[in-house]
Design an enzyme around this catalytic site. Structure first.
Site, short mmCIF file in Angstrom:
data_model
loop_
_atom_site.label_atom_id
_atom_site.label_comp_id
_atom_site.label_asym_id
_atom_site.label_seq_id
_atom_site.Cartn_x
_atom_site.Cartn_y
_atom_site.Cartn_z
N CYS A 1 -20.76 11.77 4.93
CA CYS A 1 -21.74 11.76 3.85
C CYS A 1 -22.88 12.72 4.15
O CYS A 1 -23.50 12.64 5.22
CB CYS A 1 -22.26 10.34 3.65
SG CYS A 1 -23.44 10.25 2.31
N PRO B 1 -14.15 5.00 0.18
CA PRO B 1 -15.46 4.35 0.11
C PRO B 1 -16.36 5.13 -0.83
O PRO B 1 -16.44 6.36 -0.72
CB PRO B 1 -15.97 4.46 1.56
CG PRO B 1 -15.22 5.60 2.16
CD PRO B 1 -13.90 5.67 1.46
N MET B 2 -17.01 4.45 -1.76
CA MET B 2 -17.91 5.15 -2.70
C MET B 2 -19.13 4.28 -2.95
O MET B 2 -19.04 3.20 -3.54
CB MET B 2 -17.17 5.49 -4.00
CG MET B 2 -16.15 6.60 -3.80
SD MET B 2 -15.21 7.01 -5.29
CE MET B 2 -14.03 5.69 -5.35
N GLY C 1 -9.70 14.27 -1.10
CA GLY C 1 -10.44 15.31 -1.81
C GLY C 1 -9.65 15.91 -2.96
O GLY C 1 -8.64 16.56 -2.74
N GLY D 1 -10.57 9.00 -4.37
CA GLY D 1 -11.89 8.48 -4.72
C GLY D 1 -12.12 8.45 -6.21
O GLY D 1 -11.75 7.50 -6.91
N ARG D 2 -12.68 9.54 -6.72
CA ARG D 2 -13.15 9.54 -8.11
C ARG D 2 -12.07 9.22 -9.13
O ARG D 2 -12.33 8.50 -10.09
CB ARG D 2 -13.82 10.89 -8.41
CG ARG D 2 -15.16 11.02 -7.73
CD ARG D 2 -15.64 12.45 -7.68
NE ARG D 2 -14.82 13.26 -6.76
CZ ARG D 2 -15.06 14.52 -6.47
NH1 ARG D 2 -16.08 15.13 -7.02
NH2 ARG D 2 -14.28 15.17 -5.61
C1 LIG Z 1 -20.19 7.89 -6.19
C2 LIG Z 1 -19.62 8.30 -4.85
C3 LIG Z 1 -20.07 7.65 -3.71
C4 LIG Z 1 -19.52 7.99 -2.46
N1 LIG Z 1 -19.91 7.28 -1.36
C5 LIG Z 1 -19.29 7.49 -0.17
C6 LIG Z 1 -19.50 6.63 0.94
O1 LIG Z 1 -20.23 5.63 0.86
N2 LIG Z 1 -18.87 6.93 2.10
C7 LIG Z 1 -18.03 7.99 2.23
O2 LIG Z 1 -17.45 8.23 3.28
N3 LIG Z 1 -17.77 8.80 1.17
C8 LIG Z 1 -18.36 8.55 -0.01
N4 LIG Z 1 -18.04 9.31 -1.10
C9 LIG Z 1 -17.03 10.39 -0.96
C10 LIG Z 1 -15.63 9.84 -1.28
O3 LIG Z 1 -15.27 8.84 -0.36
C11 LIG Z 1 -14.59 10.97 -1.22
O4 LIG Z 1 -14.58 11.50 0.08
C12 LIG Z 1 -14.89 12.10 -2.21
O5 LIG Z 1 -15.24 11.59 -3.49
C13 LIG Z 1 -13.70 13.05 -2.36
O6 LIG Z 1 -12.57 12.37 -2.81
P1 LIG Z 1 -12.10 12.45 -4.37
O7 LIG Z 1 -12.02 13.89 -4.73
O8 LIG Z 1 -10.77 11.75 -4.40
O9 LIG Z 1 -13.17 11.74 -5.16
C14 LIG Z 1 -18.56 9.01 -2.35
C15 LIG Z 1 -18.12 9.64 -3.53
C16 LIG Z 1 -18.63 9.29 -4.77
C17 LIG Z 1 -18.11 9.97 -6.00
#
Ligand SMILES: Cc1cc2nc3c(=O)[nH]c(=O)nc-3n(C[C@H](O)[C@H](O)[C@H](O)COP(=O)(O)O)c2cc1C
Length: 348
Positions: free
Chosen positions: A96, A14-15, A209, A230-231
């Site tokens: 969050c 979720p992002m 992560g 995510g990213r």
């Molecule tokens: C732009 C953005 C918005 C995010 N919004 C949420 C969210 O709404 N809910 C949530 O649980 N995590 C949110 N996250 C965190 C991501 O879900 C994830 O846990 C975090 O980016 C680490 O994973 P990654 O390294 O694969 O990006 C967000 C991350 C980004 C970059």
């Protein structure tokens, strides 16, 4: 509805502001088997908002709604609505760290209030017994970052009946770090997630992560039931092109570790009628194409594609013209690149 996810699971995280319905539609064209999470939606928006925050396209399925909230009654009401609308599950945001979320008393600060999370889970399951409820959280918050603290939290949600957990493999600092810094500064601790899986074998556990390639996904799948990305999925969507192969054969590195150029072209072609339909409903091209900027990342033409869509996308009135012109630039850049390679090979 199965209340527990099956292993192996790959998921797009979720992002907020990123994984909206247009983004998910686009991602779904690159992968059939990945679970797609919505951006976090608050209970307040769902219950009192003037828009339909639960709308999604059936083509996005399986799609999980991520809820932000901490009032069991409101969470139950939203769970019930989400179930009726056909969501594949509802996930509670306990990760969050933003101020806005803290002020609303939900997100990561709920790690310090496990009984509230447990009450939410119980109320949600009572309201929608068939609904798959999950929790996404961190390894700890502030100084509360021991295994004992984490296990206390997990015990509480397990006792409440939760069978699905995603652990973002780092803690969050609620004081002093921005949400962005909180995704980068606290160190990743994958081993602690693996240890948690050993301690709770009955839980479907996903790790999240800093995961950016197929080989690392495979390594994690040897320890946990799923991997959430995510990213990297958002910024380099072609990466999603290898997810289905991994889900089908989680012990083998896929032959292709991202979508081929031909697949990417086909996806773009399929997006044109989708964008056109969005325009007809009064939307704008930019709402959709902003999620497609990273598609050709690392390939010839990636920069031109990104620039073209960023410059023209906000004011574009024809999906076909905008996207086809962008594609033309990518194809030209690719041709030039191939030509240069051929030249240098001949010269050598
Ligand atoms: C732009 C953005 C918005 C995010 N919004 C949420 C969210 O709404 N809910 C949530 O649980 N995590 C949110 N996250 C965190 C991501 O879900 C994830 O846990 C975090 O980016 C680490 O994973 P990654 O390294 O694969 O990006 C967000 C991350 C980004 C970059």
């Amino acid at each position: 509805m199965v209340q527990q996810l099956t292993a192996p699971t790959l998921a797009v995280a979720p992002m907020l502001d990123w994984t909206d319905r247009h983004c998910r539609y686009f991602h779904r064209l690159l992968t059939n088997k990945t679970v797609l999470f919505t951006e976090m939606v608050t209970t307040g928006a769902i219950i009192h908002g003037k828009f339909d925050f639960l709308a999604f396209n059936p083509a996005e399925q399986p799609v999980v709604l991520q809820l932000g909230g901490s009032d069991p009654e409101a969470m139950a009401e939203c769970a019930s609505r989400a179930y009726e609308r056909g969501y594949a599950g509802v996930d509670i945001n306990v990760g969050c760290p933003s101020d806005r979320v803290k002020n609303g008393s939900f997100g990561a600060c709920l790690m310090a209030a496990p009984e509230t999370v447990a009450q939410c889970i119980e109320a949600m399951q009572k309201a929608a017994p068939q609904l798959r409820v999950s929790v996404k959280t961190r390894l700890g918050i502030d100084e509360m970052d021991s295994d004992e603290f984490l296990y206390g939290f997990i015990d509480s949600i397990v006792d409440a009946g939760c069978k699905n957990l995603t652990l973002h493999a780092r803690k969050a600092w609620l004081k002093g770090l921005s949400p962005k810094q909180n995704r980068e500064i606290p160190p990743l601790q994958y081993q602690r997630v693996y240890d948690a899986k050993v301690r709770y074998p009955q839980l479907h556990m996903m790790i999240n992560g800093g995961i950016t390639n197929a080989a690392d996904i495979l390594t994690h799948l040897q320890h946990v039931d799923g991997v959430m990305i995510g990213r990297e999925a958002y910024q380099n969507p072609a990466f999603l092109g290898c997810f289905d192969s991994i889900v089908s054969a989680p012990n083998e590195l896929p032959v292709a570790t991202s979508a081929s150029f031909e697949q990417q072209l086909a996806v773009v072609e399929q997006m044109i009628p989708y964008i056109a339909a969005h325009l007809e409903q009064g939307g704008r091209c930019w709402h959709v194409v902003r999620h497609m900027l990273g598609l050709f990342q690392g390939q010839p033409g990636a920069k031109r594609w990104r620039q073209w869509l960023s410059q023209q996308g906000p004011s574009a009135e024809s999906a076909h013209e905008l996207v086809q012109n962008g594609l033309e630039m990518v194809l030209q850049a690719r041709e030039k690149f191939d030509h240069n390679i051929a030249e240098s090979t001949n010269a050598g």
